[in-house]
Design a protein around this motif. Structure first.
Motif, PDB file in Angstrom:
ATOM      1  N   TYR A   1       0.852  -1.197   0.000  1.00 17.33           N
ATOM      2  CA  TYR A   1       0.000   0.000   0.000  1.00 17.33           C
ATOM      3  C   TYR A   1       0.880   1.237   0.000  1.00 17.33           C
ATOM      4  O   TYR A   1       1.935   1.247   0.643  1.00 17.33           O
ATOM      5  CB  TYR A   1      -0.867   0.075   1.254  1.00 17.33           C
ATOM      6  N   ILE A   2       0.459   2.251  -0.699  1.00 22.91           N
ATOM      7  CA  ILE A   2       1.085   3.559  -0.515  1.00 22.91           C
ATOM      8  C   ILE A   2      -0.032   4.520  -0.150  1.00 22.91           C
ATOM      9  O   ILE A   2      -1.025   4.634  -0.870  1.00 22.91           O
ATOM     10  CB  ILE A   2       1.809   4.042  -1.780  1.00 22.91           C
ATOM     11  N   VAL A   3       0.103   5.163   0.981  1.00 19.48           N
ATOM     12  CA  VAL A   3      -0.960   6.046   1.468  1.00 19.48           C
ATOM     13  C   VAL A   3      -0.401   7.450   1.625  1.00 19.48           C
ATOM     14  O   VAL A   3       0.692   7.624   2.153  1.00 19.48           O
ATOM     15  CB  VAL A   3      -1.494   5.548   2.831  1.00 19.48           C
TER      16      VAL A   3
ATOM     17  N   PRO B   1      -8.708   9.584  10.274  1.00 16.05           N
ATOM     18  CA  PRO B   1      -9.773   9.788   9.292  1.00 16.05           C
ATOM     19  C   PRO B   1     -10.214  11.244   9.138  1.00 16.05           C
ATOM     20  O   PRO B   1     -11.279  11.477   8.585  1.00 16.05           O
ATOM     21  CB  PRO B   1     -10.905   8.963   9.898  1.00 16.05           C
ATOM     22  N   PHE B   2      -9.398  12.211   9.620  1.00 14.90           N
ATOM     23  CA  PHE B   2      -9.890  13.588   9.594  1.00 14.90           C
ATOM     24  C   PHE B   2      -9.619  14.273   8.263  1.00 14.90           C
ATOM     25  O   PHE B   2     -10.370  15.131   7.841  1.00 14.90           O
ATOM     26  CB  PHE B   2      -9.270  14.368  10.755  1.00 14.90           C
ATOM     27  N   GLY B   3      -8.506  13.917   7.634  1.00 18.29           N
ATOM     28  CA  GLY B   3      -8.222  14.511   6.328  1.00 18.29           C
ATOM     29  C   GLY B   3      -8.646  13.593   5.204  1.00 18.29           C
ATOM     30  O   GLY B   3      -9.347  12.604   5.413  1.00 18.29           O
ATOM     31  N   ILE B   4      -8.230  13.935   4.013  1.00 13.52           N
ATOM     32  CA  ILE B   4      -8.506  13.090   2.859  1.00 13.52           C
ATOM     33  C   ILE B   4      -7.291  12.205   2.638  1.00 13.52           C
ATOM     34  O   ILE B   4      -6.163  12.694   2.567  1.00 13.52           O
ATOM     35  CB  ILE B   4      -8.779  13.942   1.615  1.00 13.52           C
ATOM     36  N   SER B   5      -7.529  10.902   2.537  1.00 12.76           N
ATOM     37  CA  SER B   5      -6.416  10.004   2.264  1.00 12.76           C
ATOM     38  C   SER B   5      -6.431   9.632   0.794  1.00 12.76           C
ATOM     39  O   SER B   5      -7.492   9.394   0.219  1.00 12.76           O
ATOM     40  CB  SER B   5      -6.540   8.729   3.081  1.00 12.76           C
ATOM     41  N   LEU B   6      -5.241   9.584   0.190  1.00 11.68           N
ATOM     42  CA  LEU B   6      -5.122   8.976  -1.134  1.00 11.68           C
ATOM     43  C   LEU B   6      -4.453   7.629  -0.922  1.00 11.68           C
ATOM     44  O   LEU B   6      -3.411   7.539  -0.275  1.00 11.68           O
ATOM     45  CB  LEU B   6      -4.274   9.843  -2.062  1.00 11.68           C
ATOM     46  N   VAL B   7      -5.078   6.593  -1.444  1.00 10.46           N
ATOM     47  CA  VAL B   7      -4.582   5.249  -1.187  1.00 10.46           C
ATOM     48  C   VAL B   7      -4.332   4.545  -2.513  1.00 10.46           C
ATOM     49  O   VAL B   7      -5.222   4.473  -3.356  1.00 10.46           O
ATOM     50  CB  VAL B   7      -5.621   4.425  -0.387  1.00 10.46           C
TER      51      VAL B   7
ATOM     52  N   GLY C   1      -9.268   7.662  -1.031  1.00  8.91           N
ATOM     53  CA  GLY C   1      -9.681   6.757   0.027  1.00  8.91           C
ATOM     54  C   GLY C   1     -10.791   7.362   0.858  1.00  8.91           C
ATOM     55  O   GLY C   1     -10.958   7.039   2.015  1.00  8.91           O
ATOM     56  N   ASP C   2     -11.554   8.261   0.240  1.00  9.69           N
ATOM     57  CA  ASP C   2     -12.575   9.005   0.973  1.00  9.69           C
ATOM     58  C   ASP C   2     -13.817   9.076   0.094  1.00  9.69           C
ATOM     59  O   ASP C   2     -13.729   9.412  -1.087  1.00  9.69           O
ATOM     60  CB  ASP C   2     -12.041  10.413   1.268  1.00  9.69           C
ATOM     61  N   LEU C   3     -14.971   8.756   0.667  1.00  8.76           N
ATOM     62  CA  LEU C   3     -16.170   8.653  -0.164  1.00  8.76           C
ATOM     63  C   LEU C   3     -16.581   9.991  -0.760  1.00  8.76           C
ATOM     64  O   LEU C   3     -16.970  10.071  -1.916  1.00  8.76           O
ATOM     65  CB  LEU C   3     -17.333   8.094   0.660  1.00  8.76           C
TER      66      LEU C   3
ATOM     67  N   ILE D   1      -7.268  -1.223   6.210  1.00  5.95           N
ATOM     68  CA  ILE D   1      -7.550  -0.365   7.364  1.00  5.95           C
ATOM     69  C   ILE D   1      -6.262  -0.004   8.088  1.00  5.95           C
ATOM     70  O   ILE D   1      -6.006   1.160   8.411  1.00  5.95           O
ATOM     71  CB  ILE D   1      -8.532  -1.082   8.318  1.00  5.95           C
ATOM     72  N   ASN D   2      -5.403  -1.022   8.283  1.00  5.99           N
ATOM     73  CA  ASN D   2      -4.136  -0.758   8.967  1.00  5.99           C
ATOM     74  C   ASN D   2      -3.279   0.209   8.175  1.00  5.99           C
ATOM     75  O   ASN D   2      -2.634   1.085   8.749  1.00  5.99           O
ATOM     76  CB  ASN D   2      -3.367  -2.074   9.170  1.00  5.99           C
ATOM     77  N   ALA D   3      -3.275   0.040   6.846  1.00  5.06           N
ATOM     78  CA  ALA D   3      -2.416   0.892   6.033  1.00  5.06           C
ATOM     79  C   ALA D   3      -2.873   2.346   6.109  1.00  5.06           C
ATOM     80  O   ALA D   3      -2.052   3.255   6.191  1.00  5.06           O
ATOM     81  CB  ALA D   3      -2.423   0.412   4.585  1.00  5.06           C
ATOM     82  N   VAL D   4      -4.190   2.571   6.104  1.00  6.56           N
ATOM     83  CA  VAL D   4      -4.681   3.942   6.076  1.00  6.56           C
ATOM     84  C   VAL D   4      -4.678   4.573   7.472  1.00  6.56           C
ATOM     85  O   VAL D   4      -4.233   5.704   7.655  1.00  6.56           O
ATOM     86  CB  VAL D   4      -6.106   3.993   5.476  1.00  6.56           C
ATOM     87  N   LEU D   5      -5.153   3.814   8.448  1.00  7.89           N
ATOM     88  CA  LEU D   5      -5.287   4.397   9.778  1.00  7.89           C
ATOM     89  C   LEU D   5      -4.046   4.190  10.622  1.00  7.89           C
ATOM     90  O   LEU D   5      -4.020   4.562  11.795  1.00  7.89           O
ATOM     91  CB  LEU D   5      -6.508   3.799  10.494  1.00  7.89           C
TER      92      LEU D   5
END
Lengths: 495, 115
Positions: A56-58, A67-73, A127-129, A487-491
Motif C-alpha cells: 500500500y502507498i498512502v 480519518p480527519f483529512g482526505i487520504s489517497l490510497v 480513500g474518501d467517499l 484499514i491498517n495501512a490507512v489508519l
C-alpha cells in the motif's frame, strides 16, 4: 516517496492547464498532450512498481491524519487501474493526433481530455467517499464537454440523456453519503470499514448500501440502468467514444468493487445476492441488445454492458478466485474495448459508414487491419489463447466452484452470443464482397494504426503470457478480500 | 424539526422527479435543480440539526463546547453546491444548444439515437 500517489492526478491537471494556456496553438497542444500522457504512464507504472513492493502507498493530503483529512490510497487494484488508464490515455492521444478534427481541438478537446483523466485517476486513488464524489463530478463535467464537442444533432440528444441520468446518479450518491455520514459520522473508507462493523441497524445500512449500488450501477451501465449508454456512447468522435468505453463505466465498476469489497460486507447474503442477479441480467440484456444491432459502434456499446455484467458477477460471487477473475476482466476489457472502438474509427475512415450492411471487402483490401480487428474481437468473445479467454475462464470457474449454476450457464451462453456479434462484424464488414456503391479507399494515417497495433500487442501479451497477470489478479483479490490490511495501512494500525 | 425537514426533502425529491419526467427540456433542468437541492438538504438534515450552537472554539480551553453543530456537513454541502452550480450551468447551455440544433424542446422528439 508517498507523494508519488498524487502524481497521476497532478500530471493530467497540469497538462489540462497548460493545454488550456496554449488554446491557440493546436500543434503545441498535441505535443504537450503526448508528452503528458507518456509522463502519466511512467508515473503510474512507477507507482504500481512501488505498490507491488510495499503493498500500500498512502498519502494523507495536507498532513491531516486519517480519518480527519482526505487520504489517497494506492493498493494493487487502484494502481492497476491507473496504469491501464495511462495506456488508454496515451493511445487515445496518439490516435487523436490525426483523427480529431481541428474544430474540436479549437474548442478545448485536449484540455477536456486531460481533466477527464485527472478525474478518473482521482476516483481510483482516493480513500474518501466524498472525495470520490468530487472526482466523479470532475470526470463527468469533462465528459459532458467531450460528448458535446461538435454539436451535432445526435450528440445533443445523446448528451441530454447522458447528463440527466448521470446527474440523477450523482444526487443519489450524494444523498447516500449524507445518510451514511449521519449514521456513522465518518466518510474515510478505512474508517467506515471499521465503524460499520459495530453498527447494529443492519436494515438502515442495507438501505444505504442499495443507494450506493444503484448510483454506481448507473455509472457502470448495469441492468436495469444502462439505457443511457447505447444512446450516447456512439455520438462523439471515435477517440472520445474509445476513452469513454474504456474508462468511464469501469470507474463505476471500480467504485462497486471498492464499496462492496471493503465497506458494505456486513450482509453479503443480501447485497451480493442482488449484485448476482444484476450481473446475470446485465450480461444477458447487453449481449441481446448487441445481437439486434447493425451499427458497429452500437454493437460495441452494448457489448460494454454485457462485459460489465461479468465483472459484477465476479464481485457478487465474492470468492478470491472470482475477484481475481473480475480484476483480470477489468484490465483486459479496458484495453480490448478501447481498441475495438479505435478500429471502428479506421473502418469508418475507409468506408465512410458505421452501418454494417453498407460495408464490406475490408479483408481483401486491408488484411493487416483485419488481423488487428480479429485480435481484440476474438479476445472479447473469449477464444483461447487470447486475454478474454482467461478472464472468462476465471469468472466461470469461480461460478462453478461456488455452485452458481444458473449464473455460470448464462455466462457461458453470453460468451457464445458475444462470438456471434463479433463474427457478425467480421462477416459483414471484412469478409463479404465490397458493395459497389463504395468509392476508392483512402490511405490510413500511420498514427491511427499505431495505437491499434500497440493495444493489439498488449492483448496478445496478456493472453500468451497470462500467468504473471493471473498471479497479479490473485494478489489483488487477496488484498481486496482482506480489509484489515487496508484499514491498517490507512489508519496506521490504530482503531 | 427533523421530521419537517424529512417531509420537505421528500416533497422536493418527488417534485424533481415529476419535473424530470415531463417532456419539456426546460422542466427537465428545473427537475435537476430541485434534485441537487434535495440531496444537499439530505446531508444537512441527516448530519443533525443543531440550532444556536455555532462550532466555535472556547478561547480558554481551545476546545469546542459540547453540543455544537457539526461543521463538516456544511463543508460537504458547500462543495456540493459549487459542483451542482457548475453542472447546472452546463445543462442550461446544453438545453439551449439542443433546442437550437434539434428545433424542439420536446424530449419525445429526441429519439434519433435510440433506434
Amino acid at each position: 516517496m508517498n507523494n508519488l500517489v498524487f502524481l497521476p492526478i497532478l500530471i493530467p491537471l497540469l497538462a489540462g492547464a497548460i493545454t488550456l494556456a496554449l488554446w491557440r496553438s493546436s500543434k503545441w497542444q498535441k505535443r504537450v498532450s503526448v508528452f503528458a500522457t507518456l509522463l502519466y504512464l511512467t508515473a503510474s507504472a512507477t507507482l504500481a512498481w512501488q505498490v507491488s513492493q510495499q503493498g500500500y502507498i498512502v498519502l494523507q493530503v495536507g498532513g491531516w491524519q486519517a480519518p480527519f483529512g482526505i487520504s489517497l490510497v494506492a493498493d494493487y487494484l487502484a494502481s492497476i487501474m491507473v496504469v491501464v488508464t495511462g495506456i488508454v490515455a496515451f493511445t487515445a492521444v496518439l490516435y487523436s493526433l490525426v483523427t480529431t478534427p481541428n474544430t474540436h481541438i479549437k474548442f478545448g478537446y485536449f484540455p477536456l481530455l486531460h481533466i477527464l483523466l485527472a478525474g478518473v485517476s482521482g476516483a481510483f486513488l482516493t480513500g474518501d467517499l466524498f472525495n470520490l464524489f468530487v472526482w466523479f463530478e470532475v470526470m463527468l463535467l469533462a465528459s459532458f464537454g467531450l460528448l458535446t464537442l461538435g454539436g451535432e444533432r445526435a450528440q445533443m440528444e445523446g448528451a441530454i440523456k447522458y447528463v440527466t441520468i448521470n446527474l440523477f446518479s450523482s444526487a443519489l450518491f450524494l444523498s447516500a453519503i449524507g445518510i451514511l455520514y449521519g449514521t456513522v459520522g465518518t466518510l474515510n473508507m478505512a474508517d467506515l470499514a471499521v465503524k460499520l462493523q459495530d453498527v447494529e441497524q443492519q436494515g438502515l445500512l442495507n438501505a444505504i448500501a442499495l443507494m450506493f449500488m444503484v448510483s454506481f450501477s448507473i455509472k457502470a451501465g448495469a441492468f436495469p440502468f444502462f439505457f443511457w449508454l447505447p444512446a450516447s456512447y456512439h455520438t462523439p468522435i471515435i477517440a472520445v467514444s474509445a476513452v469513454f468505453a474504456g474508462l468511464l463505466t469501469k470507474v463505476g465498476v471500480y467504485a462497486l468493487y471498492r464499496v462492496f469489497g471493503l465497506i458494505f460486507i456486513g450482509d453479503i447474503n443480501f447485497t451480493h445476492q442482488i449484485l448476482l442477479w444484476m450481473g446475470v441480467f446485465t450480461m444477458l440484456s447487453g449481449v441481446l441488445g448487441a445481437a439486434s444491432q447493425f451499427e458497429i459502434r452500437r454493437i460495441l456499446s452494448f457489448h460494454i454492458i454485457s462485459q460489465i455484467g461479468y465483472m459484477i458477477l465476479a464481485l457478487a460471487i465474492f470468492t478470491p478466485l472470482a475477484i481475481a477473475g473480475g480484476v483480470f476482466y477489468l484490465f483486459h476489457h479496458i484495453i480490448v474495448k478501447t481498441n475495438l472502438f479505435l478500429i471502428s474509427g479506421m473502418t469508418h475512415l475507409l468506408q465512410n459508414t458505421y452501418q454494417l450492411k453498407s460495408m464490406g471487402g475490408l479483408y481483401r483490401e486491408r488484411p493487416f487491419l483485419a488481423a488487428l480487428f480479429l485480435i481484440p474481437a476474438m479476445s472479447l468473445a473469449g477464444l483461447p489463447p487470447l486475454s478474454g479467454f482467461f478472464a472468462k475462464y476465471l469468472v466461470i470457474e469461480a461460478g462453478i466452484v461456488s455452485q452458481q449454476w444458473l449464473a455460470t450457464g448464462v455466462a457461458l451462453f453470453v460468451g457464445l452470443l458475444t462470438l456471434y456479434s463479433m463474427i457478425k462484424i467480421w462477416a459483414e464488414a471484412f469478409w463479404k464482397a465490397k458493395p459497389e456503391t463504395l468509392s476508392e479507399t483512402v490511405k490510413l494515417p500511420l498514427w491511427g494504426v499505431v495505437p491499434i497495433a500497440l493495444m493489439a500487442i498488449m492483448t496478445l501479451i496478456i493472453g500468451f503470457a497470462a500467468e504473471p497477470f493471473i498471479l497479479l489478479s490473485q494478489a489483488t483479490a487477496e488484498q481486496l478480500l482482506n480489509p484489515q490490511s487496508y484499514i491498517n495501512a490507512v489508519l496506521g494500525g490504530q482503531p | 424539526m427533523s421530521a419537517l425537514m424529512a417531509v420537505a426533502i421528500g416533497i422536493l425529491f418527488a417534485a424533481s422527479i415529476y419535473m424530470m419526467l415531463r417532456r419539456s427540456i426546460v422542466k427537465l433542468v428545473m427537475g435537476l435543480i430541485l434534485l441537487s437541492n434535495a440531496a444537499n438538504l439530505v446531508i444537512f438534515t441527516s448530519a443533525g440539526l443543531t440550532s444556536g450552537a455555532p462550532p466555535l472554539l472556547d478561547a480558554a480551553t481551545k476546545q469546542p463546547p459540547a453540543g455544537v453543530a457539526d461543521p463538516l456537513a456544511q463543508a460537504l454541502i458547500l462543495t456540493a453546491i459549487v459542483i451542482a452550480f457548475g453542472v447546472l450551468a452546463f445543462s442550461v447551455v446544453l438545453i439551449h444548444r439542443a433546442n437550437e440544433v434539434v428545433q424542439t424542446d420536446d424530449l419525445d422528439q429526441m429519439k434519433e439515437t435510440d433506434q
